[in-house]
Write an enzyme that holds these catalytic residues in place. Structure first.
Site, PDB file in Angstrom:
ATOM      1  N   ASP A 113      -6.957   4.372  -4.461  1.00  7.94           N
ATOM      2  CA  ASP A 113      -7.721   4.454  -3.154  1.00  7.94           C
ATOM      3  C   ASP A 113      -8.126   5.551  -2.680  1.00  7.94           C
ATOM      4  O   ASP A 113      -8.480   6.401  -3.897  1.00  7.94           O
ATOM      5  CB  ASP A 113      -6.645   3.825  -1.887  1.00  7.94           C
ATOM      6  CG  ASP A 113      -7.374   3.232  -0.687  1.00  7.94           C
ATOM      7  OD1 ASP A 113      -7.645   2.139  -0.765  1.00  7.94           O
ATOM      8  OD2 ASP A 113      -7.469   4.153   0.181  1.00  7.94           O
TER       9      ASP A 113
ATOM     10  N   LYS B  49       0.787  -1.054  -0.092  1.00  4.05           N
ATOM     11  CA  LYS B  49       0.120  -0.078   0.040  1.00  4.05           C
ATOM     12  C   LYS B  49       0.991   1.087   0.037  1.00  4.05           C
ATOM     13  O   LYS B  49       1.899   1.369   0.383  1.00  4.05           O
ATOM     14  CB  LYS B  49      -0.769   0.066   1.316  1.00  4.05           C
ATOM     15  CG  LYS B  49      -2.058   0.776   1.286  1.00  4.05           C
ATOM     16  CD  LYS B  49      -3.234  -0.086   0.694  1.00  4.05           C
ATOM     17  CE  LYS B  49      -4.458   1.002   0.207  1.00  4.05           C
ATOM     18  NZ  LYS B  49      -5.678  -0.006  -0.097  1.00  4.05           N
TER      19      LYS B  49
HETATM   20  N1  GLU Z   1      -7.243   0.176  -2.760  1.00  2.00           N
HETATM   21  C1  GLU Z   1      -8.215  -1.142  -3.315  1.00  2.00           C
HETATM   22  C2  GLU Z   1      -8.105  -1.860  -1.807  1.00  2.00           C
HETATM   23  O1  GLU Z   1      -8.221  -1.443  -0.846  1.00  2.00           O
HETATM   24  C3  GLU Z   1      -7.633  -1.591  -4.479  1.00  2.00           C
HETATM   25  C4  GLU Z   1      -6.113  -1.878  -4.345  1.00  2.00           C
HETATM   26  C5  GLU Z   1      -5.922  -2.440  -5.985  1.00  2.00           C
HETATM   27  O2  GLU Z   1      -6.778  -2.199  -6.882  1.00  2.00           O
HETATM   28  O3  GLU Z   1      -4.824  -2.719  -6.148  1.00  2.00           O
HETATM   29  O4  GLU Z   1      -8.400  -2.978  -1.917  1.00  2.00           O
END
Ligand code: GLU
Length: 453
Positions: free
Chosen positions: A173, A133
């Site tokens: 996100d 992340k």
């Molecule tokens: N931010 C999204 C999550 O919390 C998607 C992450 C992504 O697609 O890599 O899963």
């Protein structure tokens, strides 16, 4: 039913204390780690190979953490300095995968909690993606497109050296949508001189993005909620639902609820919530939020008599059969959970990451409410990101119907896996335990096979 040896529980409690000591001032990370570790005792007791010294200790320590300076000039030429983060948590199952969050509340602890959750979420999809992340304390709200572009370019000028289609694949996100992914991809392509579509997901459909990716998190959460209700002999048809948030996840949650015959009556932002007796008009909400980048009070103004804006209110006070928190972490506390229970809620399914506090989760489960934790319920977004990577690798793009069918199959399989795992470990109906243990088993098996690294 497995009984837990007391020494396993003691060892986990000791590890939690150590995590708190070694990672000071990271309450969200402590919360996420505690929530997972507290459910692992039965699986560590039943499968001695998992109790191997160092396995869980390695799991709670990111493989790599990058923190960097992001300077950018605003439209008046004033220079701002933000902080950028990328936490590459675990790559046992595939390249690090997870979104970027641009929000003033972002700090290392927030990114670590999100990265930690992502490990288990991504494992539950059954696809080959590790957990990571990133993000920044940059606030895109009120910034011009040119300012957002300059920020994204500066952010990528450092990030590019850490990512790649086989290494680490960011996406969106909170605060990072199609516009930001476009600017980030442009700068990556410029710096590296490579058309490397698989380095980012959530791209535009015309230049390597997957159809249904924007819809996937919200649609997936509704499918998960429907699966939990089906388990109890019910469905979503005719159910009154409350949804918090008004970003990408909330919008497509509302769209899918309407498609399945439910009645979503709310949406919200940090200023308050809207309750709409006729049900939310999703096209109007998209216009206000996605096109105009406005706030939900504007939705209420334009909608007319059926809608009311409640400034500063808590959306959870609105009576509902099903609740889908889709805004942010810790937005639903024990008091909110008590209000939901009093009003007869049957299911709560997390569209956001960790929106319910531990006390709220406990209260809902004690009251017999079906509770879908985010790492299972909102995995549809990252799952379609992995499908985007597959399409990029094959230099092809799939029709929407194919992506939607795959998403539905993945959500059904995640639900079944969590349900069966919970039953296997003596806690039937407890999707939190089911999700944590099932995700853990997949990652732990890969880590054990790959040695101490
Ligand atoms: N931010 C999204 C999550 O919390 C998607 C992450 C992504 O697609 O890599 O899963």
């Amino acid at each position: 039913m497995t009984t837990t040896r007391p020494d396993t529980k003691t060892a986990l409690a000791r590890l939690l204390t150590e995590i708190e000591h070694r990672n000071p001032a990271q309450p969200e990370f402590h919360q996420a780690a505690r929530e997972v570790l507290e459910t692992l005792a039965p699986v560590l007791a039943a499968r001695p190979e998992y109790a191997e010294p160092g396995l869980v200790e390695r799991l709670v320590e990111p493989e790599r953490q990058v923190v960097f300076r992001v300077p950018w000039p605003d439209d008046r030429g004033r220079v701002h300095v933000n902080r950028g983060f990328r936490v590459e948590f675990n790559s046992a199952l595939g390249p690090y995968k997870g979104g970027l969050r641009f929000h003033p509340s972002v700090n290392l602890g927030v990114i670590k909690f999100l990265g930690f959750e992502q490990i288990f979420k991504n494992a539950l999809t059954g696809l080959g993606i590790g957990g990571g992340k990133g993000g920044s304390d940059f606030d895109p709200r009120g910034r011009s497109d040119a300012e957002v572009m300059r920020f994204c370019q500066s952010f990528m000028t450092e990030l590019y050296r850490h990512i790649g289609e086989h290494t680490d694949v960011p996406a969106g996100d909170i605060g990072v949508g199609g516009r930001e992914i476009g600017y980030l991809f442009g700068q990556y392509r410029r710096i590296t001189n490579r058309w490397e579509a698989g380095v980012l997901t959530g791209k535009g459909a015309g230049w390597g993005g997957s159809l249904i990716r924007p819809e996937a998190t919200g649609y997936g959460n509704v499918l998960f909620a429907a699966a939990m209700l089906r388990e109890r002999g019910e469905d979503l048809e005719g159910q009154t639902t409350v949804v918090s948030g008004s970003g990408n996840v909330a919008i497509y949650t509302i769209e899918k609820l309407i498609a399945l015959g439910a009645n979503p009556v709310t949406c919200s932002d940090s200023s308050g919530y809207v309750v709409d007796e006729k049900g939310i008009d999703v096209d109007l909400l998209k216009q206000v939020k996605e096109v105009e980048r406005g706030r939900v009070d504007t939705y209420a103004e334009r909608r007319g008599a059926s809608a009311r804006f409640v400034p500063g209110g808590r959306v959870w006070e609105v009576p509902a059969d099903v609740a889908l928190p889709s805004a942010t972490q810790n937005e639903l506390d024990a008091q909110d959970a008590a209000a939901l229970v009093r009003n007869g809620v049957k299911a709560v399914s997390e569209g956001a990451n960790m929106p319910a506090t531990p006390d709220a989760v406990h209260l809902l489960q004690q009251a017999g409410v079906a509770f879908g934790p985010g790492k299972a319920a909102n995995a549809g977004g990252v799952a379609v990101s992995a499908l985007e990577m597959a399409q990029n690798h094959a230099r092809t793009s799939w029709p929407a119907a194919r992506v939607e069918d795959e998403l539905a199959a993945i959500m059904t399989s995640i639900h079944t896996t969590c349900h069966e795992t919970a039953t296997r470990y003596g806690t039937p109906g407890d999707y939190v335990t089911g999700a944590n243990i099932a995700g853990f088993e997949r990652v732990a098996d890969a880590m054990l096979a790959q040695g101490v690294i």
